[in-house]
Design a protein around this motif. Structure first.
Motif, PDB file in Angstrom:
ATOM      1  N   THR A   1       0.972   0.189  -1.731  1.00  0.00           N
ATOM      2  CA  THR A   1       0.569   1.356  -2.504  1.00  0.00           C
ATOM      3  C   THR A   1       1.634   2.445  -2.462  1.00  0.00           C
ATOM      4  OG1 THR A   1      -0.514   2.419  -0.634  1.00  0.00           O
ATOM      5  CG2 THR A   1      -1.827   0.839  -1.919  1.00  0.00           C
ATOM      6  N   VAL A   2       1.414   3.455  -3.285  1.00  0.00           N
ATOM      7  CA  VAL A   2       2.361   4.567  -3.344  1.00  0.00           C
ATOM      8  C   VAL A   2       2.408   5.305  -2.008  1.00  0.00           C
ATOM      9  CG1 VAL A   2       0.709   6.271  -4.210  1.00  0.00           C
ATOM     10  CG2 VAL A   2       3.140   6.473  -4.808  1.00  0.00           C
TER      11      VAL A   2
ATOM     12  N   VAL B   1       5.120   3.779  -0.061  1.00  0.00           N
ATOM     13  CA  VAL B   1       6.436   4.161  -0.566  1.00  0.00           C
ATOM     14  C   VAL B   1       6.782   5.578  -0.118  1.00  0.00           C
ATOM     15  CG1 VAL B   1       7.828   4.532  -2.643  1.00  0.00           C
ATOM     16  CG2 VAL B   1       6.263   2.581  -2.503  1.00  0.00           C
TER      17      VAL B   1
ATOM     18  N   LEU C   1       4.125  -4.525  -4.964  1.00  0.00           N
ATOM     19  CA  LEU C   1       4.043  -3.110  -5.321  1.00  0.00           C
ATOM     20  C   LEU C   1       3.067  -2.925  -6.490  1.00  0.00           C
ATOM     21  CD1 LEU C   1       7.872  -2.324  -5.367  1.00  0.00           C
ATOM     22  CD2 LEU C   1       6.248  -1.382  -3.697  1.00  0.00           C
TER      23      LEU C   1
ATOM     24  N   ALA D   1       3.400   2.533  -7.047  1.00  0.00           N
ATOM     25  CA  ALA D   1       4.383   2.312  -5.984  1.00  0.00           C
ATOM     26  C   ALA D   1       5.714   1.849  -6.568  1.00  0.00           C
ATOM     27  CB  ALA D   1       3.847   1.284  -4.992  1.00  0.00           C
TER      28      ALA D   1
END
Length: 342
Positions: A118-119, A122, A149, A153
Motif C-alpha cells: 500500500t501507499v 511506500v 503495488l 503505491a
C-alpha cells in the motif's frame, strides 16, 4: 511472523539471509561491472518468473554496494556475502539503516500477509530517505515485488523514481513486468533473469537441504517446476505432486467418480493452512487451460481456444470475488473444477 520471513516457503531461506545464488552469473557480472563504472542506473528492474532468485540477487547486490561504498574500488564481480560481517548481519536481520525492503506487510490483527503493498508502505521510503539524507551513504530500496503495488503505491513510487535522491538505488523486482505502469518500467533499466536449468535447480535445492533423489520424482519435479526453486519446493514439501495427480484424476473421470474426485481435491485445497497449495493449484490450472487454448488454436479450433482462454479470466474473477466477500472456498473450487472439465 515477521515481515522478513512472511511468505517464505518451508525449506527455503529468506533472500536477505541466503549466501548462495545459482544460475545467474551473467546478471551478477553485469551488476558488478555497472556499479564499478560509476555510471550504473539508479533503478534496476529485475524481472523473470517467480522463484528463480530475483530477490536473492537483489540482496546480494545490495550487500556488495554497502560493503564497497566507493564504486571505483569495488570488485568487478559479486561474491558470496560474508555472513559474519557487520553489513551482512544487519541486512540479514532487517536492521540495516541503508537498506529498505518493501513487500506486502503482515496484518497485525490476523497475522496474515496483506494482499498488496500500500501507499503507507511506500511512505516508509520517503521517511527512509529523509532519515539517511545526511549520511552520504548509499540508500537502497528493494521493492519485492513491484507487481504487488496497488495503484496509489505505484504512483507514489513513480514520483520518487522520477526525482531520485542522491546515492539512491532502487532494485525493483517483477514476475510480470508487462503489468507494471509503463512509466515505472521506463524509469528503470531492465535486467531479465531466465528460469534455472536443471543442473542449477538441482544445486539450489541441494543447497537448501532438499536434494533430488533421482527417478521419476526428480524427473517430474524438474519438468513441472519450470526452473523455479519455489515451484520445486511446493512440489516436494507441500504435496504439489499429489495435487497434480488428483487434478488429472478429476479431468479423466466421468459421472459419480469425477464428482467424488472433485470433492476430495476441493477438501484438500480448502483445508486449514492451505494457502500455499491453493495458490499452486490455481497456477497449475491456469497453465492447463492456457495449454488447451494454445493447442486448440494450433489445430484451427478457434471456438474451443476462445472458450478455454475465457475460462482463465472467469477463474480469476471467481477467485477475486470469493476472497473479497469471504465466500466458501470449497464451493468456489468445485465451481472452477466443473467449468474446467467441460
Amino acid at each position: 511472523m515477521s515481515e522478513e520471513t512472511a511468505g517464505i516457503l518451508e525449506g527455503a531461506v529468506p533472500p536477505a539471509r541466503n549466501p548462495h545464488l545459482y544460475g545467474h552469473q551473467t546478471a551478477e557480472d553485469f551488476l558488478a561491472r555497472s556499479y564499478r563504472s560509476g555510471k550504473g542506473h539508479h533503478a534496476i528492474l529485475i524481472e523473470g518468473p517467480e522463484g528463480i532468485g530475483k530477490a536473492t540477487l537483489a540482496f546480494r547486490f545490495a550487500n556488495h554496494v554497502l560493503s564497497h561504498p566507493d564504486p571505483a574500488t569495488a570488485p568487478d564481480h559479486l561474491t558470496d556475502p560474508d555472513l559474519n560481517s557487520s553489513v551482512s548481519r544487519q541486512i540479514a536481520s532487517g536492521a540495516s539503516h541503508n537498506l529498505l525492503h518493501l513487500a506486502r506487510p503482515v496484518d497485525e490483527k490476523t497475522g496474515k500477509t496483506k494482499t498488496a503493498i500500500t501507499v503507507d508502505e511506500v511512505r516508509r521510503a520517503g521517511h527512509f530517505f529523509s532519515q539517511t539524507s545526511g549520511t552520504g551513504n548509499w540508500r537502497i530500496v528493494i521493492i519485492d515485488p513491484a507487481d504487488d503495488l496497488n495503484r496509489n503505491a505505484a504512483n507514489a513510487i513513480l514520483k520518487i523514481l522520477e526525482e531520485p535522491p542522491r546515492r539512491a538505488l532502487f532494485l525493483v523486482l517483477s514476475h510480470a513486468p508487462g503489468k507494471l505502469l509503463p512509466t515505472i518500467r521506463s524509469r528503470c533499466q531492465s535486467l531479465r533473469l531466465s528460469p534455472l536449468g536443471d543442473s542449477d535447480l538441482a544445486k539450489a535445492l541441494a543447497g537448501l537441504g532438499t536434494p533430488l533423489d533421482g527417478g521419476k520424482m526428480e524427473e517430474m519435479v524438474l519438468r513441472m517446476s519450470k526452473g523455479s526453486v519455489s515451484q520445486a519446493l511446493k512440489l516436494l514439501n507441500y504435496g504439489g505432486t499429489e495435487i497434480i495427480s488428483a487434478f488429472e484424476e478429476v479431468v479423466a473421470a466421468d459421472g459419480p467418480t469425477a464428482r467424488k474426485a472433485m470433492h476430495r481435491l476441493a477438501d484438500v485445497l480448502s483445508g486449514k493452512d492451505s494457502e500455499v497449495i491453493f495458490g499452486f493449484f490455481l497456477e497449475h490450472l491456469g497453465d492447463h487451460l492456457i495449454d488447451k487454448a494454445r493447442n486448440a488454436a494450433l489445430a484451427g479450433d478457434l471456438p474451443t481456444a476462445d472458450r478455454q482462454a475465457k475460462l482463465v479470466s472467469d477463474m480469476t474473477e471467481k477467485i477475486t470475488i470469493a476472497q473479497a466477500y469471504n465466500l466458501d472456498r470449497k464451493q468456489t473450487i468445485l465451481s472452477i473444477l466443473e467449468a474446467a472439465r467441460r
